[in-house]
Each structure stands twice: as structure tokens, then as C-alpha cells.
Design a protein around this motif. Sequence first.
Motif, PDB file in Angstrom:
ATOM      1  N   VAL A 206     -15.453 -10.866  -6.891  1.00 22.60           N
ATOM      2  CA  VAL A 206     -15.908  -9.932  -5.849  1.00 22.60           C
ATOM      3  C   VAL A 206     -14.953  -9.984  -4.659  1.00 22.60           C
ATOM      4  N   VAL A 207     -14.562 -11.182  -4.248  1.00 21.47           N
ATOM      5  CA  VAL A 207     -13.620 -11.328  -3.136  1.00 21.47           C
ATOM      6  C   VAL A 207     -12.263 -10.721  -3.509  1.00 21.47           C
ATOM      7  N   ALA A 208     -11.790 -10.999  -4.721  1.00 21.72           N
ATOM      8  CA  ALA A 208     -10.499 -10.449  -5.162  1.00 21.72           C
ATOM      9  C   ALA A 208     -10.546  -8.925  -5.204  1.00 21.72           C
ATOM     10  N   ALA A 209     -11.639  -8.364  -5.711  1.00 17.56           N
ATOM     11  CA  ALA A 209     -11.757  -6.905  -5.760  1.00 17.56           C
ATOM     12  C   ALA A 209     -11.739  -6.306  -4.351  1.00 17.56           C
ATOM     13  N   ALA A 210     -12.407  -6.952  -3.411  1.00  6.26           N
ATOM     14  CA  ALA A 210     -12.418  -6.451  -2.033  1.00  6.26           C
ATOM     15  C   ALA A 210     -11.021  -6.514  -1.415  1.00  6.26           C
ATOM     16  N   LEU A 211     -10.325  -7.627  -1.620  1.00  2.02           N
ATOM     17  CA  LEU A 211      -8.976  -7.765  -1.058  1.00  2.02           C
ATOM     18  C   LEU A 211      -7.991  -6.797  -1.709  1.00  2.02           C
ATOM     19  N   ILE A 212      -8.109  -6.648  -3.014  1.00  6.45           N
ATOM     20  CA  ILE A 212      -7.225  -5.710  -3.719  1.00  6.45           C
ATOM     21  C   ILE A 212      -7.529  -4.283  -3.278  1.00  6.45           C
ATOM     22  N   GLY A 213      -8.804  -3.987  -3.032  1.00  4.37           N
ATOM     23  CA  GLY A 213      -9.168  -2.661  -2.547  1.00  4.37           C
ATOM     24  C   GLY A 213      -8.515  -2.347  -1.211  1.00  4.37           C
ATOM     25  N   LEU A 214      -8.446  -3.340  -0.334  1.00  5.94           N
ATOM     26  CA  LEU A 214      -7.788  -3.139   0.955  1.00  5.94           C
ATOM     27  C   LEU A 214      -6.280  -2.939   0.803  1.00  5.94           C
ATOM     28  N   ALA A 215      -5.701  -3.652  -0.167  1.00  4.41           N
ATOM     29  CA  ALA A 215      -4.248  -3.586  -0.372  1.00  4.41           C
ATOM     30  C   ALA A 215      -3.852  -2.577  -1.450  1.00  4.41           C
ATOM     31  N   MET A 216      -4.781  -1.727  -1.861  1.00  6.54           N
ATOM     32  CA  MET A 216      -4.515  -0.832  -2.986  1.00  6.54           C
ATOM     33  C   MET A 216      -3.305   0.082  -2.783  1.00  6.54           C
ATOM     34  N   PRO A 217      -3.045   0.618  -1.584  1.00  5.99           N
ATOM     35  CA  PRO A 217      -1.822   1.429  -1.457  1.00  5.99           C
ATOM     36  C   PRO A 217      -0.558   0.650  -1.814  1.00  5.99           C
ATOM     37  N   LEU A 218      -0.514  -0.619  -1.436  1.00  9.26           N
ATOM     38  CA  LEU A 218       0.648  -1.443  -1.788  1.00  9.26           C
ATOM     39  C   LEU A 218       0.695  -1.736  -3.278  1.00  9.26           C
ATOM     40  N   VAL A 219      -0.478  -1.969  -3.883  1.00  6.35           N
ATOM     41  CA  VAL A 219      -0.544  -2.255  -5.325  1.00  6.35           C
ATOM     42  C   VAL A 219      -0.060  -1.047  -6.118  1.00  6.35           C
TER      43      VAL A 219
ATOM     44  N   THR B  90       3.629  11.843  -3.761  1.00  2.81           N
ATOM     45  CA  THR B  90       2.750  12.993  -3.539  1.00  2.81           C
ATOM     46  C   THR B  90       1.308  12.722  -3.951  1.00  2.81           C
ATOM     47  N   THR B  91       1.097  11.927  -4.970  1.00  5.45           N
ATOM     48  CA  THR B  91      -0.269  11.678  -5.451  1.00  5.45           C
ATOM     49  C   THR B  91      -0.719  10.252  -5.182  1.00  5.45           C
ATOM     50  N   LEU B  92      -0.047   9.575  -4.262  1.00  4.00           N
ATOM     51  CA  LEU B  92      -0.387   8.185  -3.964  1.00  4.00           C
ATOM     52  C   LEU B  92      -1.835   8.060  -3.497  1.00  4.00           C
ATOM     53  N   GLN B  93      -2.263   8.905  -2.587  1.00  2.00           N
ATOM     54  CA  GLN B  93      -3.625   8.791  -2.056  1.00  2.00           C
ATOM     55  C   GLN B  93      -4.666   9.021  -3.145  1.00  2.00           C
ATOM     56  N   LEU B  94      -4.424   9.969  -4.028  1.00 10.82           N
ATOM     57  CA  LEU B  94      -5.358  10.221  -5.129  1.00 10.82           C
ATOM     58  C   LEU B  94      -5.410   9.020  -6.070  1.00 10.82           C
ATOM     59  N   ALA B  95      -4.267   8.429  -6.375  1.00 13.85           N
ATOM     60  CA  ALA B  95      -4.226   7.243  -7.230  1.00 13.85           C
ATOM     61  C   ALA B  95      -4.945   6.068  -6.573  1.00 13.85           C
ATOM     62  N   VAL B  96      -4.776   5.901  -5.275  1.00 14.42           N
ATOM     63  CA  VAL B  96      -5.449   4.826  -4.542  1.00 14.42           C
ATOM     64  C   VAL B  96      -6.957   5.033  -4.583  1.00 14.42           C
ATOM     65  N   GLU B  97      -7.414   6.258  -4.361  1.00  6.62           N
ATOM     66  CA  GLU B  97      -8.848   6.540  -4.401  1.00  6.62           C
ATOM     67  C   GLU B  97      -9.430   6.299  -5.790  1.00  6.62           C
ATOM     68  N   CYS B  98      -8.710   6.730  -6.827  1.00  9.54           N
ATOM     69  CA  CYS B  98      -9.173   6.482  -8.207  1.00  9.54           C
ATOM     70  C   CYS B  98      -9.263   4.985  -8.490  1.00  9.54           C
ATOM     71  N   ALA B  99      -8.245   4.246  -8.087  1.00  6.28           N
ATOM     72  CA  ALA B  99      -8.231   2.795  -8.330  1.00  6.28           C
ATOM     73  C   ALA B  99      -9.366   2.105  -7.587  1.00  6.28           C
ATOM     74  N   ARG B 100      -9.626   2.535  -6.362  1.00 10.03           N
ATOM     75  CA  ARG B 100     -10.731   1.932  -5.605  1.00 10.03           C
ATOM     76  C   ARG B 100     -12.074   2.222  -6.256  1.00 10.03           C
ATOM     77  N   LEU B 101     -12.216   3.378  -6.865  1.00  6.15           N
ATOM     78  CA  LEU B 101     -13.454   3.679  -7.588  1.00  6.15           C
ATOM     79  C   LEU B 101     -13.612   2.799  -8.824  1.00  6.15           C
ATOM     80  N   MET B 102     -12.499   2.368  -9.394  1.00  4.44           N
ATOM     81  CA  MET B 102     -12.538   1.543 -10.606  1.00  4.44           C
ATOM     82  C   MET B 102     -12.645   0.047 -10.312  1.00  4.44           C
ATOM     83  N   LEU B 103     -12.468  -0.360  -9.081  1.00  5.36           N
ATOM     84  CA  LEU B 103     -12.474  -1.782  -8.730  1.00  5.36           C
ATOM     85  C   LEU B 103     -13.762  -2.527  -9.064  1.00  5.36           C
TER      86      LEU B 103
END
Length: 165
Positions: A94-107, A117-130
Motif C-alpha cells: 500500500v505504501v509502495a503503491a502510494a509512493l509510486i502513484g506520486l512519482a508516476m510521471p517520472l516512472v 503528448t500522451t504522458l498525462q493520459l498514461a499517468v492517469e491510466c497507471a494511477r487507476l491501475m495502482l
Amino acid sequence: MIRPLLTVSTGTLTSRLLGFARDAMVAALLGAGPVADAFLVAFQGISVLRRSVTEGALNTALVPAYLRIRDNDGAVAGTAFAGRVLGSVSLAMVVAAALIGLAMPLVITALAPGFATTLQLAVECARLMLPYLAFAGPVAVMMGLLNARHRFALTATEARLSSCA
């Protein structure tokens, strides 16, 4: 020996067929384009994180330790150990998912550097999958415990379904 082998083989085959069906449906729904690219990068990123954190090493370390404690100290001590591991892994995930969610643009930028161009969409999709990542650790612990008790049917199918992701 044959029964566990057939159980795992059947689970693997079933999960590969289901993974193929899933991939075909995703391709039919998303097609080819920036939305599909963003989704697939996010999906692959979560899969890489899950594989690196929850699979392989966790079960390799957990099963022998659990069996040793259970055999030397009894079933109650083995169950207490399994509970502590399950709680620790759950909290860590749970802690790792929260930290990765915060750093998702870098990931996402590290995984797919050309996604300007689609970085924000990819970040949002990844955060939904966390949340899947947060549940994968406890599931891996339970799969290892089932394997230690010679229960292979559920773990064979689940492990293969997870590996298709």
C-alpha cells in the motif's frame, strides 16, 4: 507428481487463452493510436512493478521459512508467521503503491521516454491501475502458502493470469 503437473499445466493453458482473449478485446476496443499507446504503457508499467516486487523472490523466501517454522514450532507458530508476513507485505505494498502513484510521471517517462503528448493520459491510466499492485503482494503471499500446503489449482491459474498482464 503427475496430478500437480497437470494442474499447473492446465492452469497455465487456461490463463494463456484468457490472456489472448483479453489482449484481443483491448485491441478491438482501443485500436491503434495514442489512447491505446498510453493504456499499454501504463499496463506494462504496472506489470513490471508487480513482477519486480511480488513474484519470484517473495515465494522463494517465504515457502521454506514457513515450512521450517511450521515443522519445528508447530502449526500455530507457522500460521502466526504467515499472518505477520501477510500484514507486512500488505502494508508495504500500500505504501509502495502510494509512493509510486506520486512519482508516476517520472516512472512513465523512464519506461517510455517518447510519450510527451500522451504522458498525462498514461499517468492517469497507471494511477487507476495502482490498486492492483497493492493487492498483488498479499495475493503472492497467499499463493506461496497454498503452494506450501500442496494446493496448486488456484495458484497455477492466478500466477499465469498475473504473468499475462
